[in-house]
Motif scaffolding. Structure first.
Motif, PDB file in Angstrom:
ATOM      1  N   VAL A 158       0.955  -0.969  -0.173  1.00 59.19           N
ATOM      2  CA  VAL A 158      -0.029   0.072  -0.243  1.00 59.19           C
ATOM      3  C   VAL A 158       0.814   1.186   0.238  1.00 59.19           C
ATOM      4  O   VAL A 158       0.477   2.011  -0.754  1.00 59.19           O
ATOM      5  CB  VAL A 158      -0.809   0.079   1.215  1.00 59.19           C
ATOM      6  N   ALA A 159       1.965   1.210   0.762  1.00 56.61           N
ATOM      7  CA  ALA A 159       3.040   2.176   0.931  1.00 56.61           C
ATOM      8  C   ALA A 159       3.454   2.682  -0.510  1.00 56.61           C
ATOM      9  O   ALA A 159       3.624   3.692  -0.580  1.00 56.61           O
ATOM     10  CB  ALA A 159       3.766   2.173   1.979  1.00 56.61           C
ATOM     11  N   LEU A 160       4.081   1.616  -1.065  1.00 58.13           N
ATOM     12  CA  LEU A 160       4.547   1.875  -2.245  1.00 58.13           C
ATOM     13  C   LEU A 160       3.757   2.216  -3.584  1.00 58.13           C
ATOM     14  O   LEU A 160       4.035   2.960  -4.294  1.00 58.13           O
ATOM     15  CB  LEU A 160       5.465   0.501  -2.669  1.00 58.13           C
ATOM     16  N   ALA A 161       2.387   1.873  -3.507  1.00 64.98           N
ATOM     17  CA  ALA A 161       1.435   2.300  -4.318  1.00 64.98           C
ATOM     18  C   ALA A 161       1.209   3.571  -4.254  1.00 64.98           C
ATOM     19  O   ALA A 161       0.785   4.177  -5.311  1.00 64.98           O
ATOM     20  CB  ALA A 161       0.112   1.227  -4.207  1.00 64.98           C
ATOM     21  N   ARG A 189       3.627  11.327   0.450  1.00 62.63           N
ATOM     22  CA  ARG A 189       3.542   9.825   0.520  1.00 62.63           C
ATOM     23  C   ARG A 189       4.780   9.339   0.190  1.00 62.63           C
ATOM     24  O   ARG A 189       5.407   9.103  -1.037  1.00 62.63           O
ATOM     25  CB  ARG A 189       2.432   9.486  -0.081  1.00 62.63           C
ATOM     26  N   HIS A 190       5.589   8.714   1.326  1.00 62.52           N
ATOM     27  CA  HIS A 190       6.675   8.224   0.924  1.00 62.52           C
ATOM     28  C   HIS A 190       7.023   7.112   2.352  1.00 62.52           C
ATOM     29  O   HIS A 190       7.091   7.847   3.497  1.00 62.52           O
ATOM     30  CB  HIS A 190       8.107   8.819   0.656  1.00 62.52           C
ATOM     31  N   ASN A 260      13.718   7.148  -7.995  1.00 63.27           N
ATOM     32  CA  ASN A 260      12.596   7.824  -8.547  1.00 63.27           C
ATOM     33  C   ASN A 260      12.358   9.342  -8.255  1.00 63.27           C
ATOM     34  O   ASN A 260      13.075   9.841  -7.590  1.00 63.27           O
ATOM     35  CB  ASN A 260      11.480   7.025  -7.639  1.00 63.27           C
ATOM     36  N   VAL A 261      11.690   9.667  -9.332  1.00 60.91           N
ATOM     37  CA  VAL A 261      11.620  11.113  -9.269  1.00 60.91           C
ATOM     38  C   VAL A 261      10.073  11.593  -9.170  1.00 60.91           C
ATOM     39  O   VAL A 261       9.402  10.994 -10.045  1.00 60.91           O
ATOM     40  CB  VAL A 261      12.296  11.877 -10.767  1.00 60.91           C
TER      41      VAL A 261
END
Length: 272
Positions: A158-161, A189-190, A260-261
């Motif tokens: 869920v966190a990664l989504a 969110r990260h 990631n950007v």
């Protein structure tokens, strides 16, 4: 009557002691002497001189943190005649003590800035401010433990989504000299995994994965930037005041340690 008076006196004393205990939790909790900072100092500032910062800015942090993984830290400039161009936030006893290094644009002056950090054990949390007159330091001693190893609040999938989602909040505008100032909050969110947390199913350590750079701008004008580490909390939140230049949005660009950007243009008229 004498018996009742004695009971009343004892009750009053107990209430007073309780109030004093509560007051002790909210009273100023200055930096405490200890060997850790002397070991860290050279790595953080080299041989540079550092002056006391209490006349320039104030640092607010709880004496006892409610949640060691999200400890609020506020930097408030008290001398409007100075210009704070940058700051380094350090949690002495954390595995990676430097939580973040910040650069502030002119619109952030006078500085009023809040972030949330992890505190892994009872520790000094210090801020070293950069000015044209040199370095100044102030901070607070915080009683907290386990912040860097505390389980993430969300399931990893869920966190990664949701990773990279951002939200802007605005809190109105006040007149300051000839330029309106506005208070804003940027939420990202990260999971900001520290590398010390365990997967609650496999019990294996989750590899470190966190936001390492951040820029917040109004139009082309930089408000602030950050180089961050594992001591910044999960789902980072930054609350700050700034001189509004009339731009219709704030733009945010973040990168993380996985390459990631995340870039978002956050319109002011859509802010809640």
């Amino acid at each position: 009557m004498a018996h009742r008076t004695l009971i009343a006196a004892l009750a009053s004393a107990l209430i007073g002691a309780g109030a004093g205990g509560a007051a002790a939790d909210t009273a100023a909790n200055p930096l405490e002497d200890g060997p850790t900072w002397e070991e860290l100092r050279g790595d953080v500032v080299g041989d540079a001189e550092i002056a006391p910062g209490d006349a320039l800015f104030a640092v607010d942090a709880p004496y006892r943190a409610h949640d060691a993984a999200t400890v609020p830290l506020t930097i408030t400039q008290t001398d409007p005649g100075a210009t704070i161009t940058g700051a380094t936030v350090i949690v002495d006893e954390n595995p990676a003590p430097v939580a973040g290094t910040f650069t502030f644009g002119p619109a952030m002056a006078p500085l009023d800035f809040e972030l949330r950090v992890r505190v892994n054990q009872y520790s000094n949390v210090r801020v070293i401010a950069e000015t044209e007159d040199g370095l100044f330091m102030d901070g607070r001693f915080v009683k907290a433990s386990g912040g860097c190893s505390a389980p993430a609040s969300r399931d990893p999938e869920v966190a990664l989504a949701a990773m990279g989602q951002m939200k802007l909040k605005l809190f109105g505008e006040t007149a300051a000299l000839s330029t309106p100032r506005r208070e804003a909050q940027v939420m990202i969110r990260h999971p900001n995994y520290s590398g010390l947390q365990r997967d609650q199913i496999t019990q294996l350590f989750i590899p470190a994965h966190f936001i390492d750079t951040l820029e917040v701008r109004q139009g082309e004008e930089l408000l602030f930037s950050m180089t961050g580490g594992i001591s910044i909390s999960e789902n980072p939140v930054f609350r700050f005041s700034y001189a509004d230049n009339g731009a219709t949005s704030l733009s945010v660009r973040a990168t993380d340690t996985e390459g990631n950007v995340f870039e978002h243009d956050l319109p002011k008229d859509a802010a809640s």
